[in-house]
Design an enzyme around this catalytic site. Sequence first.
Site, short mmCIF file in Angstrom:
data_model
loop_
_atom_site.label_atom_id
_atom_site.label_comp_id
_atom_site.label_asym_id
_atom_site.label_seq_id
_atom_site.Cartn_x
_atom_site.Cartn_y
_atom_site.Cartn_z
N GLU A 1 -1.34 8.60 -7.03
CA GLU A 1 -1.06 7.86 -8.05
C GLU A 1 -1.65 8.54 -9.44
O GLU A 1 -2.86 8.75 -9.37
CB GLU A 1 -1.44 6.40 -8.03
N HIS B 1 0.66 0.51 -10.01
CA HIS B 1 -0.31 -0.35 -9.16
C HIS B 1 -0.68 -1.63 -9.90
O HIS B 1 -1.82 -1.75 -9.70
CB HIS B 1 -1.32 0.65 -8.45
N ARG C 1 0.67 -1.03 0.05
CA ARG C 1 0.05 0.06 -0.04
C ARG C 1 0.76 1.20 -0.10
O ARG C 1 1.81 1.41 0.86
CB ARG C 1 -0.95 0.13 1.17
#
Length: 314
Positions: free
Chosen positions: A265, A283, A236
């Site tokens: 992000e 991710h 995370r």
Amino acid sequence: MTKIVVTPRSFARHSREPLDMLKRQGYEVVLNPFGRIMTKEEIGGLIADADAVIVGVDPLDREVLEKAERLKVISKYGIGTDNIDTSFAQERGIAVSVAAGANTDAVADYTFALMLAAARKLTVIDQECRKRNWTKLTTLDVCHRTLGLLGMGNIGKAVARRAAGFDMKIIAFDTIRDPAFAEANGIAYAERIEDVLRTADFISLHLPLNERTRHMIGRAQFAMMKPTAVLVNTARGGLIDEEALYETLKAEAIWGAGVDVFEEEPPGNAALLELDNLIIGSHCAASTVSAVDNMGLIASRNAIHAIEGLQTAQ
């Protein structure tokens, strides 16, 4: 008609079965119309009259959930729930489930890919070769080195199994221990996180994000690491203080890092993108065909079970 909103962009991308499962139940299915992670305003508008939502990393905080007066089911497409206000959901009687185990192998594979890429400077070598520079770079060995795992859940254990093929020594820290797995796989538990940071050549994070773990890797922790250490995070964003990460890598105080998850992000600190000792992912550790299919199937199944269970109870 029961309305279910589906936010993940990869949902049913390779197989229609997760979507067909929902439609066979007679649900009205609304897919993400934006082609990206939604803002709070966007997802709040979509779920305002929804009964259920299958959610990826889109925000479901209290402000958003307060707008969804009919919402009774949140089915996570993945396992991390830090984007969901689970306390408020519980207060409102909203059922929350996760797609446990759906992406374990995919994330473990990608963890090792980042570890190898950072140690062997694969992206730097690739870029130089494209410039027709055939100079050989001396890089780090992975085989026979010490791997430190912070978090020994399903993914941490999967990484440990892969490390056995590299004859790595493994040291781990977790507040919940599995002595049988550790003994069977030659893993030594550390009493403190600091022991892992000081000992390991490679450090891999596999912990949830919460108030206790936020920025658990900061300036003090980087200072404990070996100058040849490699840090990997496929868990995370927020576990690492990104300013401290930038300063450490810029100063070459550790060898390198492989990071697939960031607090924002793409990363808010654009200077991170300029570092050649940082391998960056979007991710995407869980983005394999099998993992995407598995997450979709499990998330749909979880949503159906929750919805039908609630309707039966009524």
